[in-house]
Design a protein around this motif. Sequence first.
Motif, PDB file in Angstrom:
ATOM      1  N   SER A   1       0.852  -1.183   0.000  1.00 56.10           N
ATOM      2  CA  SER A   1       0.000   0.000   0.000  1.00 56.10           C
ATOM      3  C   SER A   1       0.887   1.232   0.000  1.00 56.10           C
ATOM      4  N   ARG A   2       0.476   2.262  -0.716  1.00 52.86           N
ATOM      5  CA  ARG A   2       1.245   3.509  -0.693  1.00 52.86           C
ATOM      6  C   ARG A   2       0.795   4.420   0.444  1.00 52.86           C
ATOM      7  N   LYS A   3      -0.189   3.961   1.232  1.00 53.04           N
ATOM      8  CA  LYS A   3      -0.746   4.798   2.291  1.00 53.04           C
ATOM      9  C   LYS A   3      -0.175   4.481   3.670  1.00 53.04           C
TER      10      LYS A   3
ATOM     11  N   ALA B   1      -1.279  -1.140  -5.686  1.00 52.40           N
ATOM     12  CA  ALA B   1      -0.972  -0.139  -4.661  1.00 52.40           C
ATOM     13  C   ALA B   1      -0.751   1.233  -5.257  1.00 52.40           C
TER      14      ALA B   1
ATOM     15  N   SER C   1      -1.683  -7.688  -1.649  1.00 51.12           N
ATOM     16  CA  SER C   1      -2.272  -6.362  -1.851  1.00 51.12           C
ATOM     17  C   SER C   1      -3.221  -6.070  -0.699  1.00 51.12           C
ATOM     18  N   ILE C   2      -3.416  -4.791  -0.429  1.00 51.03           N
ATOM     19  CA  ILE C   2      -4.330  -4.441   0.660  1.00 51.03           C
ATOM     20  C   ILE C   2      -5.754  -4.840   0.302  1.00 51.03           C
TER      21      ILE C   2
END
Length: 311
Positions: A180-182, A309, A212-213
Amino acid sequence: MAADTPYTTELPHRVAVTGTSGLLGGALVASLRSAGCEVVRLVRHPPRAADEARWDPTGQDRAANVTALAGCDAVVHLAGAGVSDRRWTARYKRLVRDSRVLGTTAVAEAIAAQTTPPRVFLCGSAIGYYGDTGDRPVDEDAAAGQGFLADVCQDWEGAAEAARRAGVRTVHLRTGLVASRKGGAWARLFPIFRAGVGGRLGNGRQYWSVISIADHLAAMRFLLQAGNELSGPVNLTGPTPVTNREVTRIMGRVLHRPAVLPVPKFALRIVVGQFTEDIVGSQRVLPARLTTAGFTFQHPTAEAAIRAALD
């Protein structure tokens, strides 16, 4: 099951969630609400919103914890100090362990004290349970490994015993590297690679088990379903672990940046200390129980998870 599959009629009606300020907890709240669930966010401060209930992760205020879970059909416990948030001093390692073991004990005992207990308890854990597996693939039948994280995970899972003894279906979410980029480790990796200074860590031969999220959220919803009978450890990883060297190639390819500068182990040790051993360690973990139960990944490869992501 794809991540966007509606499970409204199959999910519990009222779900309590801890760790809602974190990456996974916050995303799970939104996901469950979109599916029609009523979500109770367990918080440590006095409630500031109608959907909040105070709980005490130390377990000292047992009455508050019992009250917070009243009427819940399911509990998802994701709270705990971040493993990679700080250097591993003796004090922070104690915080990492205590935040998981004490918090899980508090939730499990509150579950067991309910007149009508929830039917399912999803409790966070991690693939750190297996220690360094080298290039050997492992699934949920593998024994615990060695090292600080392996020890923490064993104690963490053992702390849920009260819920199990109360007859509640208890699942240990052995989570891998969530793309995730968050938040999490990937939120730190993406800017480095975007700047063109990313590269393999150590020798690059260590395996990373990426998910992946979206698939992680879908897996948690899958495990919450009324008809699901899975209990015990469940690996939340993608089905195709890859080496760090291959992850580096994927990042360079996806971001259209060079990824040729290796980060030597001694440099990592200067930055993160003892956590280096887990960064350059290898964990080739397979989600055997999810796959056998019929769960289908939307992003089955590391590249698909990384691209998702960034999407």
